[in-house]
Design an enzyme around this catalytic site. Structure first.
Site, mmCIF file in Angstrom:
data_model
loop_
_atom_site.group_PDB
_atom_site.id
_atom_site.type_symbol
_atom_site.label_atom_id
_atom_site.label_comp_id
_atom_site.label_asym_id
_atom_site.label_seq_id
_atom_site.Cartn_x
_atom_site.Cartn_y
_atom_site.Cartn_z
ATOM 1 N N SER A 593 18.784 -19.893 -8.262
ATOM 2 C CA SER A 593 19.156 -21.059 -7.466
ATOM 3 C C SER A 593 20.677 -21.064 -7.267
ATOM 4 O O SER A 593 21.215 -20.149 -6.658
ATOM 5 C CB SER A 593 18.648 -22.336 -8.133
ATOM 6 O OG SER A 593 18.730 -23.428 -7.257
ATOM 7 N N ASP A 668 9.020 -21.624 -1.283
ATOM 8 C CA ASP A 668 10.168 -22.390 -1.782
ATOM 9 C C ASP A 668 10.554 -23.514 -0.823
ATOM 10 O O ASP A 668 11.018 -23.249 0.296
ATOM 11 C CB ASP A 668 11.352 -21.441 -1.989
ATOM 12 C CG ASP A 668 12.459 -22.054 -2.828
ATOM 13 O OD1 ASP A 668 12.556 -23.293 -2.866
ATOM 14 O OD2 ASP A 668 13.221 -21.299 -3.448
ATOM 15 N N HIS A 700 10.122 -22.841 -5.824
ATOM 16 C CA HIS A 700 11.531 -22.537 -6.098
ATOM 17 C C HIS A 700 11.721 -21.707 -7.361
ATOM 18 O O HIS A 700 12.757 -21.079 -7.535
ATOM 19 C CB HIS A 700 12.339 -23.826 -6.188
ATOM 20 C CG HIS A 700 13.812 -23.592 -6.309
ATOM 21 N ND1 HIS A 700 14.500 -22.726 -5.483
ATOM 22 C CD2 HIS A 700 14.739 -24.082 -7.177
ATOM 23 C CE1 HIS A 700 15.783 -22.717 -5.820
ATOM 24 N NE2 HIS A 700 15.947 -23.523 -6.843
#
Length: 725
Positions: A593, A668, A700
């Site tokens: 991320s 995602d 995600h």
């Protein structure tokens, strides 16, 4: 005799032989190797007694002052299950454990939610009578359920509409929007930024419900492709990208007695953020924080519940960077005209006492302590406790502040990460903590005498089983030459100071995250330790821009995400290169991320240093990220073109020299796959080789058994391109 002795010694050595973690254990073993602890601890109201689940999760046990804090069983899973079957004979119940998320409402009454085969139930349970005193049932597919304090009504969501069910089982339809772009009562409003964790609020009387009405019909549809069907299907989500049209949100008050509604007059512009929603104790008013889309100007407003009209603005907050409200108001139990407000406006997230005229009564902050978790008032309502930071953000301690004098007392003293809470009578506190050398300690402590009754002193769960590598916390000065940064260094297993080892840096680096803590394992996960067992130095640094160190520490990233963060990470690299056992030519980096963004940024901007990178779910250009988070730190692409240009990694792919693996979840909804696809396309056009792996069914992050596959892939990539290259 000699043969017997040899066999005995061999058996003994086998029993105590230590081994490395398997990749499966490194992925899922945190629970298997968790130190002994006390789970679901709750103080009973108005008595010096604490309850928690036993090690089987089948029983609720208790300790109290009257029996010298000895453990006894209070209730069993079967007690709850038998009461449910008696109350709801039309349904079937097969509880796997005692309800984990219970809450004591009074000395003998607890509340919890359970699922039957046909419906879900919100119940109040009498621990003395072992019977259900109140109950509400809702459909099993209901979501976001919220019961009144009196448990006479429960609001819940049927997809994007609100329903209310009363104690007689009667259900009314609060909203009936047929367009899925109109979403009512959802906690997923403003993408759960600004401290939002719910989308509905009951008043104390339980007859009026405030709720979000989110209109996202004007927000662009974003396609997610589901590959699990015979012919792949497109699932559209609403994803407002930075600088583009965003959702429009209002707040509505529904009167359950008259079935009437009023919309609060929160005014223009329509693209603003509504948060800190709090009912006034007298129920005539409701308070809302209005934050502009630029996120640099907050107004705390009071509205009339009957008309929806603005009564007054209590106060405003402005900043040259951003204002980030995170908490609702907390009214004093014995003074309905005063409340606690949390803000980092003066440097650290701390408590401020205001009255409902908007006058600041007293600042209740203490040193540089950041309030992390506001707990309960004492029985008299004159003090309140909270968990806050210490030791440059590494520790968590229990504090209590006197609301009148402003005096703060630090109740816990041992350096470490404390999960603690005061009894409602204020006589005792329960303290459970760990640090880098203490797996877990739990005790009941007398506030006045400081006498502690030990409940748990956990042993090292790895001792004699797993060859855990050495770990230490380190301090490094930031790139500005002023700020101490917290780092964690894990040495390779069977460390030999004469050897030179490859390095894996595990990075996140973004806001609202802290990877290094003074707790067991230093905050590291088992995969970090697994990689150390495979012969890597594993290093993590919480750079400026990360959490728990105050406003200036975090806001350094404004309009230039990644720049100061990378500069600090390079100070970490300098530290590593100063170690004789580090191979400076074999340094790699891995993150997910924001950490994926940092990984690609470091690999491209510091290509002479980093030879390998694994970037999971990476942001590659902030213009493809969503409005609420992205614009807080970067403003819009129109307002900050230079900042977006510098932070983008897509336009720097020609600088790629090392080996890079990009991983993404095809579903995602947070960092959309377009981010990595644009990056891969740029690499192709630049003639740069890059590896790309997609997890077709994941969002995600990669969870469940598939995470074993993920971790093995990461480990193999480092071995192939760093350790063995």
């Amino acid at each position: 005799m000699k043969k017997f002795t040899f066999l005995f010694l061999l058996a003994g050595s086998m029993t105590y032989a230590q081994r490395n973690l398997t990749i499966e254990e490194a992925t899922t073993g945190m629970r298997t190797y968790a130190p002994k602890s006390m789970l679901a601890t709750q103080w009973r109201k108005d008595v010096s007694a604490i309850t928690y689940l036993d090690n089987t999760y089948q029983n609720l046990v208790t300790r109290n002052e009257n029996n010298q804090w000895k453990e006894t069983t209070l209730l069993t899973k079967d007690d709850v299950q038998n009461a449910l079957r008696a109350k709801f004979p039309q349904d079937e119940f097969n509880l796997r454990m005692f309800p984990f998320a219970y809450e004591w409402k009074s000395t003998n009454i607890m509340a919890f939610e359970v699922a039957g085969k046909k419906a879900n139930y919100i119940v109040e349970f009498d621990a003395t009578q072992k019977s259900i005193s109140k109950a509400l049932s809702i459909p099993s597919d209901a979501s976001n359920q919220l019961a009144t304090d009196a448990k006479n009504r429960v609001a819940w969501l049927n997809k994007n509409n609100i329903r209310i069910t009363d104690a007689n089982g009667k259900t009314i339809e609060v909203t009936n929007d047929t367009d899925s772009g109109i979403v009512n009562g959802s906690d997923y409003t403003h993408r759960q930024e600004f401290g939002i964790h719910q989308g509905m609020w009951w008043n104390k009387s339980g007859d009026k419900l405030a709720y979000y009405r989110k209109d996202e019909t004007m927000v662009t549809n974003y396609p997610l492709v589901d590959f699990g069907t015979r012919v792949a299907e497109v699932k559209d989500i609403k994803y407002p990208m930075a600088g583009m049209k965003s959702e429009e949100v209002t707040l509505v008050i529904f009167d359950a007695n008259t079935n009437t509604k009023v919309t609060l007059k929160t005014g223009e512009p329509k693209e603003q953020y509504l948060t800190c929603v709090t009912w006034d104790p007298n129920e005539k008013f409701i308070y809302v924080g209005l934050l502009n889309r630029e996120q640099n100007h907050l107004k705390l407003n009071q509205y009339d519940v009957v008309s929806g009209a603005l009564v007054k603005t209590l106060f405003e907050e402005k900043a040259s960077t951003y204002v980030e409200p995170q908490h609702d108001l907390t009214f004093l139990p014995n003074n309905p005209n005063q409340f606690l407000y949390q803000t980092e406006n003066e440097g650290y997230n701390q408590l401020y006492l205001y009255n409902t005229d908007g006058k600041l009564i007293k600042k209740l902050g203490y040193k540089d302590v950041v309030v992390k978790d506001l707990l309960d008032f004492d029985a008299k309502g004159t003090k309140i406790s909270y968990i806050g930071t210490a030791n440059n953000g590494l520790d968590r301690q229990l504090y209590e502040v006197d609301l009148k004098s402003g005096k703060t007392t630090t109740l816990t003293t041992v350096s470490g990460t404390h999960a603690a809470s005061l009894s409602s009578n204020g006589a005792y506190y329960f303290d459970q903590y760990s640090n880098t050398t203490t797996p877990n300690e739990a005790a009941i402590v007398n506030v006045k005498s400081k006498k502690a009754t030990s409940l748990i002193s956990a042993e090292n769960p790895y001792a004699g089983k797993i060859n855990m590598p050495k770990m230490e916390l380190v301090t490094i000065t930031s790139a500005d030459g002023k700020t101490p940064l917290n780092g964690r260094l894990i040495y390779p297993a069977n460390f030999d100071a004469t050897k030179k080892y490859p390095v894996m840096i595990y990075v996140y680096g973004g806001s609202h995250a802290q990877l290094v803590n003074n707790r067991w394992l230093g905050g590291a996960n088992l995969f970090d330790n697994y990689m150390a067992q495979q012969g890597y130095v594993v290093f993590t640094l919480d750079n400026r821009g990360s959490d728990s160190r105050g406003k200036d520490f975090c806001h350094v990233n404004h309009r230039k995400l990644g720049q100061n963060e990378m500069a600090d990470q390079m100070k970490g690299v300098e530290f590593l290169k100063s170690k004789s056992f580090v191979n400076p030519d074999k340094i790699g980096v891995y993150g997910w991320s924001f950490g994926g963004f940092m990984t690609t940024s470091l690999l491209l901007n510091q290509s002479e240093t980093f030879k390998v990178g694994v970037a999971g779910g990476p942001v590659t250009d902030w213009k493809y990220y969503e409005v609420m988070y992205g614009e807080r730190y970067m403003d819009t692409p129109q307002e900050n073109p230079d900042g977006y240009e510098k932070s983008s990694v897509i336009n720097k792919v020609n600088q790629l020299k090392g080996d890079l693996l990009v991983i993404h979840g095809a579903q995602d909804p947070v960092v959309v796959q377009q981010q990595s696809m644009e990056f891969i396309e740029a690499c192709i056009k630049a003639g740069k080789q890059v590896d790309y792996f997609l997890y077709p069914t994941h969002e995600h992050n990669v969870s469940g058994k598939d995470r074993i596959h993920l971790n093995e892939k990461i480990a193999r990539y480092f071995d192939l391109h760093l350790k063995n290259n």
